[in-house]
Design a protein around this motif. Structure first.
Motif, PDB file in Angstrom:
ATOM      1  N   ALA A 289       0.812  -1.220   0.000  1.00 37.06           N
ATOM      2  CA  ALA A 289       0.000   0.000   0.000  1.00 37.06           C
ATOM      3  C   ALA A 289       0.845   1.270   0.000  1.00 37.06           C
ATOM      4  CB  ALA A 289      -0.931  -0.011   1.206  1.00 37.06           C
ATOM      5  N   GLY A 290       2.168   1.120   0.130  1.00 37.26           N
ATOM      6  CA  GLY A 290       3.060   2.275   0.085  1.00 37.26           C
ATOM      7  C   GLY A 290       3.352   2.908   1.423  1.00 37.26           C
ATOM      8  N   LEU A 291       3.042   2.213   2.511  1.00 35.51           N
ATOM      9  CA  LEU A 291       3.327   2.710   3.854  1.00 35.51           C
ATOM     10  C   LEU A 291       4.763   2.380   4.257  1.00 35.51           C
ATOM     11  CD1 LEU A 291       0.020   1.536   5.547  1.00 35.51           C
ATOM     12  CD2 LEU A 291       0.715   3.925   5.311  1.00 35.51           C
ATOM     13  N   TYR A 292       5.389   3.264   5.036  1.00 35.90           N
ATOM     14  CA  TYR A 292       6.673   2.906   5.631  1.00 35.90           C
ATOM     15  C   TYR A 292       6.365   1.823   6.659  1.00 35.90           C
ATOM     16  CZ  TYR A 292      11.172   3.033   7.927  1.00 35.90           C
ATOM     17  OH  TYR A 292      12.406   2.672   8.439  1.00 35.90           O
ATOM     18  N   THR A 293       6.926   0.639   6.440  1.00 38.59           N
ATOM     19  CA  THR A 293       6.508  -0.547   7.185  1.00 38.59           C
ATOM     20  C   THR A 293       7.631  -1.031   8.094  1.00 38.59           C
ATOM     21  OG1 THR A 293       5.130  -1.177   5.302  1.00 38.59           O
ATOM     22  CG2 THR A 293       5.569  -2.881   6.946  1.00 38.59           C
ATOM     23  N   PHE A 294       7.323  -1.122   9.395  1.00 40.25           N
ATOM     24  CA  PHE A 294       8.331  -1.669  10.305  1.00 40.25           C
ATOM     25  C   PHE A 294       7.703  -2.704  11.226  1.00 40.25           C
ATOM     26  CE2 PHE A 294       6.749   2.306  12.023  1.00 40.25           C
ATOM     27  CZ  PHE A 294       6.571   2.110  13.385  1.00 40.25           C
ATOM     28  N   ALA A 295       8.492  -3.727  11.510  1.00 36.11           N
ATOM     29  CA  ALA A 295       8.070  -4.754  12.456  1.00 36.11           C
ATOM     30  C   ALA A 295       8.524  -4.319  13.842  1.00 36.11           C
ATOM     31  CB  ALA A 295       8.684  -6.099  12.097  1.00 36.11           C
ATOM     32  N   GLN A 296       7.642  -4.458  14.808  1.00 38.39           N
ATOM     33  CA  GLN A 296       7.992  -4.176  16.206  1.00 38.39           C
ATOM     34  C   GLN A 296       8.126  -5.507  16.923  1.00 38.39           C
ATOM     35  OE1 GLN A 296       7.395   0.035  17.533  1.00 38.39           O
ATOM     36  NE2 GLN A 296       5.686  -1.117  18.300  1.00 38.39           N
ATOM     37  N   THR A 297       9.266  -5.711  17.531  1.00 34.42           N
ATOM     38  CA  THR A 297       9.485  -6.997  18.186  1.00 34.42           C
ATOM     39  C   THR A 297       9.899  -6.799  19.639  1.00 34.42           C
ATOM     40  OG1 THR A 297      10.776  -9.050  18.111  1.00 34.42           O
ATOM     41  CG2 THR A 297      11.864  -7.069  17.297  1.00 34.42           C
ATOM     42  N   VAL A 298       9.217  -7.464  20.529  1.00 34.41           N
ATOM     43  CA  VAL A 298       9.588  -7.458  21.946  1.00 34.41           C
ATOM     44  C   VAL A 298      10.415  -8.714  22.199  1.00 34.41           C
ATOM     45  CG1 VAL A 298       8.779  -7.444  24.331  1.00 34.41           C
ATOM     46  CG2 VAL A 298       7.493  -6.198  22.581  1.00 34.41           C
ATOM     47  N   ILE A 299      11.689  -8.526  22.474  1.00 33.48           N
ATOM     48  CA  ILE A 299      12.588  -9.655  22.705  1.00 33.48           C
ATOM     49  C   ILE A 299      12.810  -9.803  24.207  1.00 33.48           C
ATOM     50  CG2 ILE A 299      14.878 -10.637  22.258  1.00 33.48           C
ATOM     51  CD1 ILE A 299      13.306 -10.402  19.716  1.00 33.48           C
ATOM     52  N   LEU A 300      12.398 -10.937  24.761  1.00 35.49           N
ATOM     53  CA  LEU A 300      12.621 -11.194  26.176  1.00 35.49           C
ATOM     54  C   LEU A 300      14.113 -11.440  26.418  1.00 35.49           C
ATOM     55  CD1 LEU A 300       9.598 -13.564  26.954  1.00 35.49           C
ATOM     56  CD2 LEU A 300       9.648 -11.079  26.743  1.00 35.49           C
ATOM     57  N   LYS A 301      14.550 -11.187  27.631  1.00 34.16           N
ATOM     58  CA  LYS A 301      15.975 -11.294  27.962  1.00 34.16           C
ATOM     59  C   LYS A 301      16.569 -12.640  27.536  1.00 34.16           C
ATOM     60  CE  LYS A 301      19.074 -11.440  31.970  1.00 34.16           C
ATOM     61  NZ  LYS A 301      19.129 -11.376  33.458  1.00 34.16           N
ATOM     62  N   ASP A 302      15.892 -13.722  27.835  1.00 30.24           N
ATOM     63  CA  ASP A 302      16.414 -15.050  27.516  1.00 30.24           C
ATOM     64  C   ASP A 302      16.379 -15.368  26.032  1.00 30.24           C
ATOM     65  OD1 ASP A 302      16.962 -15.431  30.147  1.00 30.24           O
ATOM     66  OD2 ASP A 302      15.620 -17.134  30.461  1.00 30.24           O
ATOM     67  N   HIS A 303      15.763 -14.474  25.226  1.00 27.83           N
ATOM     68  CA  HIS A 303      15.654 -14.705  23.779  1.00 27.83           C
ATOM     69  C   HIS A 303      16.597 -13.815  22.979  1.00 27.83           C
ATOM     70  CE1 HIS A 303      11.272 -16.304  24.423  1.00 27.83           C
ATOM     71  NE2 HIS A 303      12.194 -17.123  24.876  1.00 27.83           N
ATOM     72  N   ILE A 304      17.492 -13.091  23.664  1.00 28.52           N
ATOM     73  CA  ILE A 304      18.469 -12.262  22.939  1.00 28.52           C
ATOM     74  C   ILE A 304      19.539 -13.187  22.381  1.00 28.52           C
ATOM     75  CG2 ILE A 304      20.105 -10.346  23.074  1.00 28.52           C
ATOM     76  CD1 ILE A 304      18.541  -9.324  25.491  1.00 28.52           C
ATOM     77  N   ASN A 305      19.378 -13.522  21.121  1.00 27.65           N
ATOM     78  CA  ASN A 305      20.243 -14.491  20.465  1.00 27.65           C
ATOM     79  C   ASN A 305      20.466 -14.027  19.024  1.00 27.65           C
ATOM     80  OD1 ASN A 305      20.235 -16.984  18.508  1.00 27.65           O
ATOM     81  ND2 ASN A 305      21.105 -17.736  20.425  1.00 27.65           N
ATOM     82  N   GLU A 306      21.717 -13.845  18.663  1.00 25.69           N
ATOM     83  CA  GLU A 306      22.022 -13.272  17.342  1.00 25.69           C
ATOM     84  C   GLU A 306      21.439 -14.099  16.200  1.00 25.69           C
ATOM     85  OE1 GLU A 306      25.933 -12.806  14.621  1.00 25.69           O
ATOM     86  OE2 GLU A 306      26.074 -11.807  16.571  1.00 25.69           O
ATOM     87  N   GLU A 307      21.611 -15.394  16.238  1.00 21.05           N
ATOM     88  CA  GLU A 307      21.131 -16.246  15.145  1.00 21.05           C
ATOM     89  C   GLU A 307      19.610 -16.135  14.982  1.00 21.05           C
ATOM     90  OE1 GLU A 307      21.148 -20.948  13.700  1.00 21.05           O
ATOM     91  OE2 GLU A 307      22.115 -20.384  15.588  1.00 21.05           O
TER      92      GLU A 307
END
Length: 424
Positions: A234-252
């Motif tokens: 639709a032409g909107l500037y599109t961004f995903a918002q992600t809540v990462i829990l502490k135990d899920h901070i993983n680069e891969e």
């Protein structure tokens, strides 16, 4: 500085529109005796420091915490000071006529039941009408608020959502935050045509089961991916918002999420950390959820590494943007929030009221709150005071004005974050 960013900055430096607006901004600021070319360079450097700049249509996105450049909203932010003279000095000391961004919770209703929802335990009163929201938007724009975010709950539940978006003119960048619920292409196109610039869609993991478990909705993942596709189309500037829990901070795992978001059309992924508010106030395993300094440093490292790659979208994070090295925590200074029933909060995650804006007026309530809170803080305000807020309110949120003022006065910051210090 990485090669990708260097190439973008070179393109910007050769862009006639960019040059024209940089000269215009210099002309506006040079009337301030404390402004000079060195400080102008510092200002520009500080804004883009640690960011991946991307071009969207004919504008550059430095950060979604700022309006796109160049734009009318960018000038709104520049001019959002208390007095007409010495604009640079007022900006350097965060003396603002209104917040950079204000998020409007159009409703507390939502089809999800997220584990970290900040809107839990809040008031059960009649939500504001269309006309009340339109009056609030008019007042915020008069205060030179350059970003107006529409949030919830789930704002797309509102039948009047298009009318509310249409009330925001070009002086502010209009952004909507959604779980992706019912965001068809037709709806996304209608939002774009109504004046919406960008849309943030919740996506917590590349793993469908993790996302659905966090949202407590078996359809949440599919809704989110379809919504990202539809918003981009639709032409909107599109961004995903992600809540990462502490135990899920993983680069891969996070890189897989970033790649998935880009594949479906996201221009950016904004990484949020869980805040001690709402549902989390009753959570027992907070050590597995809430960040410490090491986890923030890890998150920032992942952000900067990802932003060096061409195959991934722009990555921003609260851990970096609100750090001492950047803008700091802007609760009640750079940012504010209005609940679905009209209470003005310092931010989405600090459930203390500075009055009902439909009764008090946004300008008066915000000025009172801003004077009480003072300057941008080093460290998340919500993480520091929310246990006390919850306890003092006896579980009935939001905390009312008198108690809110007492807490804020006790936690006034005396030191500016580096962005401001370097300009002073």
């Amino acid at each position: 500085m990485n090669i990708t960013k260097m190439n973008t900055l070179i393109k910007m430096s050769l862009d006639k529109e960019v040059i024209k607006h940089l000269l215009k901004i210099h002309k506006i600021l040079k009337g301030d005796k404390k402004f000079n070319l060195v400080k102008y360079i510092k200002l520009l450097y500080n804004m883009q420091k640690g960011e991946k700049i991307i071009k969207f249509n004919r504008q550059y996105i430095i950060s979604t915490f700022l309006p796109p450049f160049p734009s009318e909203a960018f000038y709104t932010n520049l001019m959002a000071v208390v007095e007409k003279k010495n604009i640079f000095t007022q900006q350097a000391y965060a003396k603002r006529s209104g917040p950079i961004s204000c998020y409007l919770s159009l409703t507390h209703k939502c089809p999800n039941n997220c584990v970290y929802c900040s809107a839990k335990n809040r008031e059960d009163e009649a939500e504001l009408t269309t006309q009340e929201w339109k009056t609030i938007i008019k007042d915020l724009q008069a205060m030179k608020t350059c970003i107006i975010g529409l949030t919830g709950g789930e704002p797309l539940i509102r039948q009047d959502i298009l009318e509310i978006v249409q009330a925001i003119d070009q002086r502010s960048t209009a952004i909507l935050f959604t779980s992706g619920y019912n965001l068809t292409y037709k709806k996304a196109k209608a939002l774009k045509e109504s004046g919406l610039f960008g849309i943030g869609i919740s996506l917590d993991s590349h793993d469908k089961e993790i996302h659905n478990r966090n949202r407590k909705d078996k359809n949440a993942f599919d809704f989110a991916l379809k919504a990202i596709k539809n918003a981009n189309r639709a032409g909107l500037y599109t961004f995903a918002q992600t809540v990462i829990l502490k135990d899920h901070i993983n680069e891969e795992a996070m890189f897989k999420l970033f790649a998935l978001a880009k594949k479906h059309g996201a221009h950016e992924v904004k990484v949020l950390e869980p805040i001690l508010s709402g549902s989390l106030l009753d959570e027992k395993n907070l050590d597995e959820i809430l960040y410490d300094e090491d986890s923030r440093a890890k998150s920032i490292k992942i952000q900067h590494k990802a932003n060096k790659r061409k195959d991934l979208p722009k990555i921003t994070s609260f851990a970096y943007t609100e750090s001492e090295a950047k803008f700091g925590c802007g609760a009640g200074t750079q940012h504010s929030y209005i609940s679905a029933v009209g209470d003005l909060y310092p931010c989405d995650f600090v459930p203390m009221s500075f009055g009902k804006v439909q009764d008090k007026g946004v300008k008066r309530a915000w000025k009172e709150m801003n004077n009480t809170i003072g300057i941008p803080k080093i460290g998340c305000f919500a993480q520091k005071i929310n246990k006390q807020v919850y306890k003092q309110s006896q579980g009935k949120l939001p905390l009312q004005v008198k108690d809110a003022k007492e807490i804020c006065l006790k936690h006034k910051s005396k030191c500016f974050p580096k962005y401001y210090r370097s300009l002073q």
